[in-house]
Design a protein around this motif. Structure first.
Motif, mmCIF file in Angstrom:
data_model
loop_
_atom_site.group_PDB
_atom_site.id
_atom_site.type_symbol
_atom_site.label_atom_id
_atom_site.label_comp_id
_atom_site.label_asym_id
_atom_site.label_seq_id
_atom_site.Cartn_x
_atom_site.Cartn_y
_atom_site.Cartn_z
ATOM 1 N N ALA A 151 41.766 -11.940 19.772
ATOM 2 C CA ALA A 151 42.452 -12.461 18.591
ATOM 3 C C ALA A 151 43.888 -11.959 18.525
ATOM 4 O O ALA A 151 44.172 -10.796 18.780
ATOM 5 N N LYS A 152 44.790 -12.878 18.176
ATOM 6 C CA LYS A 152 46.186 -12.501 17.989
ATOM 7 C C LYS A 152 46.467 -12.196 16.524
ATOM 8 O O LYS A 152 47.514 -11.674 16.193
ATOM 9 N N ALA A 153 45.533 -12.533 15.653
ATOM 10 C CA ALA A 153 45.659 -12.254 14.225
ATOM 11 C C ALA A 153 45.188 -10.826 13.950
ATOM 12 O O ALA A 153 44.544 -10.206 14.791
ATOM 13 N N PRO A 154 45.500 -10.296 12.772
ATOM 14 C CA PRO A 154 44.956 -8.981 12.413
ATOM 15 C C PRO A 154 43.428 -9.016 12.415
ATOM 16 O O PRO A 154 42.819 -10.070 12.251
ATOM 17 N N VAL A 155 42.821 -7.866 12.579
ATOM 18 C CA VAL A 155 41.368 -7.783 12.711
ATOM 19 C C VAL A 155 40.663 -8.354 11.486
ATOM 20 O O VAL A 155 39.643 -9.020 11.600
ATOM 21 N N TYR A 156 41.223 -8.137 10.291
ATOM 22 C CA TYR A 156 40.543 -8.603 9.090
ATOM 23 C C TYR A 156 40.630 -10.116 8.929
ATOM 24 O O TYR A 156 39.999 -10.682 8.044
ATOM 25 N N LEU A 157 41.401 -10.799 9.771
ATOM 26 C CA LEU A 157 41.466 -12.261 9.731
ATOM 27 C C LEU A 157 40.917 -12.897 11.005
ATOM 28 O O LEU A 157 40.898 -14.114 11.134
ATOM 29 N N ALA A 158 40.474 -12.094 11.958
ATOM 30 C CA ALA A 158 40.054 -12.616 13.257
ATOM 31 C C ALA A 158 38.694 -13.295 13.216
ATOM 32 O O ALA A 158 38.323 -13.974 14.162
ATOM 33 N N GLY A 159 37.947 -13.144 12.144
ATOM 34 C CA GLY A 159 36.608 -13.713 12.072
ATOM 35 C C GLY A 159 36.579 -15.198 11.801
ATOM 36 O O GLY A 159 35.517 -15.804 11.811
ATOM 37 N N GLY A 160 37.715 -15.804 11.511
ATOM 38 C CA GLY A 160 37.739 -17.241 11.295
ATOM 39 C C GLY A 160 38.061 -17.603 9.855
ATOM 40 O O GLY A 160 38.613 -16.818 9.079
ATOM 41 N N THR A 161 37.694 -18.835 9.492
ATOM 42 C CA THR A 161 38.028 -19.385 8.183
ATOM 43 C C THR A 161 37.410 -18.577 7.048
ATOM 44 O O THR A 161 38.049 -18.360 6.019
ATOM 45 N N ARG A 162 36.189 -18.138 7.236
ATOM 46 C CA ARG A 162 35.514 -17.384 6.174
ATOM 47 C C ARG A 162 36.284 -16.102 5.845
ATOM 48 O O ARG A 162 36.452 -15.758 4.677
ATOM 49 N N ASP A 163 36.777 -15.407 6.871
ATOM 50 C CA ASP A 163 37.543 -14.187 6.630
ATOM 51 C C ASP A 163 38.866 -14.484 5.932
ATOM 52 O O ASP A 163 39.298 -13.740 5.054
ATOM 53 N N VAL A 164 39.523 -15.570 6.318
ATOM 54 C CA VAL A 164 40.805 -15.922 5.707
ATOM 55 C C VAL A 164 40.613 -16.256 4.231
ATOM 56 O O VAL A 164 41.374 -15.801 3.367
ATOM 57 N N VAL A 165 39.581 -17.046 3.917
ATOM 58 C CA VAL A 165 39.319 -17.416 2.522
ATOM 59 C C VAL A 165 38.983 -16.177 1.702
ATOM 60 O O VAL A 165 39.479 -16.003 0.583
ATOM 61 N N MET A 166 38.158 -15.300 2.256
ATOM 62 C CA MET A 166 37.783 -14.088 1.542
ATOM 63 C C MET A 166 39.005 -13.189 1.321
ATOM 64 O O MET A 166 39.206 -12.646 0.233
ATOM 65 N N PHE A 167 39.859 -13.049 2.333
ATOM 66 C CA PHE A 167 41.054 -12.210 2.212
ATOM 67 C C PHE A 167 41.994 -12.758 1.152
ATOM 68 O O PHE A 167 42.473 -12.023 0.289
ATOM 69 N N ARG A 168 42.249 -14.053 1.192
ATOM 70 C CA ARG A 168 43.174 -14.646 0.215
ATOM 71 C C ARG A 168 42.591 -14.627 -1.192
ATOM 72 O O ARG A 168 43.316 -14.410 -2.167
ATOM 73 N N GLY A 169 41.291 -14.845 -1.310
ATOM 74 C CA GLY A 169 40.656 -14.789 -2.631
ATOM 75 C C GLY A 169 40.733 -13.400 -3.237
ATOM 76 O O GLY A 169 41.066 -13.239 -4.414
ATOM 77 N N LEU A 170 40.425 -12.393 -2.431
ATOM 78 C CA LEU A 170 40.508 -11.020 -2.936
ATOM 79 C C LEU A 170 41.941 -10.634 -3.263
ATOM 80 O O LEU A 170 42.197 -9.926 -4.240
ATOM 81 N N SER A 171 42.891 -11.101 -2.460
ATOM 82 C CA SER A 171 44.299 -10.821 -2.760
ATOM 83 C C SER A 171 44.695 -11.446 -4.092
ATOM 84 O O SER A 171 45.423 -10.836 -4.887
ATOM 85 N N ALA A 172 44.225 -12.660 -4.356
ATOM 86 C CA ALA A 172 44.536 -13.324 -5.627
ATOM 87 C C ALA A 172 43.908 -12.579 -6.800
ATOM 88 O O ALA A 172 44.557 -12.371 -7.838
ATOM 89 N N VAL A 173 42.657 -12.151 -6.658
ATOM 90 C CA VAL A 173 41.993 -11.413 -7.740
ATOM 91 C C VAL A 173 42.712 -10.095 -8.012
ATOM 92 O O VAL A 173 42.915 -9.710 -9.173
ATOM 93 N N ILE A 174 43.135 -9.415 -6.969
ATOM 94 C CA ILE A 174 43.871 -8.157 -7.146
ATOM 95 C C ILE A 174 45.201 -8.418 -7.835
ATOM 96 O O ILE A 174 45.611 -7.681 -8.734
ATOM 97 N N GLY A 175 45.894 -9.485 -7.434
ATOM 98 C CA GLY A 175 47.168 -9.825 -8.071
ATOM 99 C C GLY A 175 47.001 -10.143 -9.551
ATOM 100 O O GLY A 175 47.796 -9.695 -10.387
ATOM 101 N N ILE A 176 45.965 -10.901 -9.880
ATOM 102 C CA ILE A 176 45.709 -11.233 -11.288
ATOM 103 C C ILE A 176 45.380 -9.969 -12.077
ATOM 104 O O ILE A 176 45.873 -9.768 -13.193
ATOM 105 N N GLY A 177 44.570 -9.096 -11.506
ATOM 106 C CA GLY A 177 44.222 -7.848 -12.182
ATOM 107 C C GLY A 177 45.432 -6.958 -12.411
ATOM 108 O O GLY A 177 45.592 -6.373 -13.490
ATOM 109 N N LEU A 178 46.298 -6.851 -11.417
ATOM 110 C CA LEU A 178 47.518 -6.051 -11.590
ATOM 111 C C LEU A 178 48.433 -6.664 -12.643
ATOM 112 O O LEU A 178 49.021 -5.956 -13.464
ATOM 113 N N GLY A 179 48.562 -7.991 -12.606
ATOM 114 C CA GLY A 179 49.396 -8.660 -13.609
ATOM 115 C C GLY A 179 48.888 -8.414 -15.020
ATOM 116 O O GLY A 179 49.666 -8.119 -15.939
ATOM 117 N N TYR A 180 47.574 -8.523 -15.216
ATOM 118 C CA TYR A 180 46.987 -8.293 -16.534
ATOM 119 C C TYR A 180 47.165 -6.839 -16.967
ATOM 120 O O TYR A 180 47.439 -6.560 -18.139
#
Length: 114
Positions: free
Chosen positions: A66-95
């Protein structure tokens, strides 16, 4: 003055020099004889351990290529999970910062008990 730790109570108490430097629990090392040699035979290809090893090898190849970082190398499921968690963290920090702003400016009032 010399001190020795009591092995039963764990307390340190004064003692003589000979007793402090010669604890009773230590003695000469014992010789241990090695046991018989156990022959190891390779596992069959149908065993669960063999299938687990092939699965591990498959994932190792995926992550090493994989040329992507390890946490994104698992495919679409990893990318969706990473972006979803990033969004939840961003919303929590904003609140959190929004509530801190309200507390700092005095707009957030305590609720009165009825």
């Amino acid at each position: 003055m010399f001190y020795k730790q009591n092995s039963f109570s764990g307390r340190v108490s004064p003692s003589e020099a000979a007793a402090a430097y010669q604890p009773q629990g230590l003695g000469p090392a014992k010789q241990v004889k090695a046991g018989p040699v156990i022959e190891v035979t390779p596992m069959s290809n149908n065993s669960p351990a063999s299938s687990a090893m092939s699965e591990i090898r498959r994932w190792q190849e995926i992550f090493q290529k994989a040329k992507a970082p390890v946490y994104l190398a698992g495919g679409t499921r990893d990318v969706v999970m990473f972006r979803g968690l990033s969004a939840v963290i961003g919303i929590g920090l904003g609140y959190t910062f929004y509530n801190m702003y309200l507390m700092a400016t005095g707009r957030l009032k305590k609720k009165e008990r009825s």
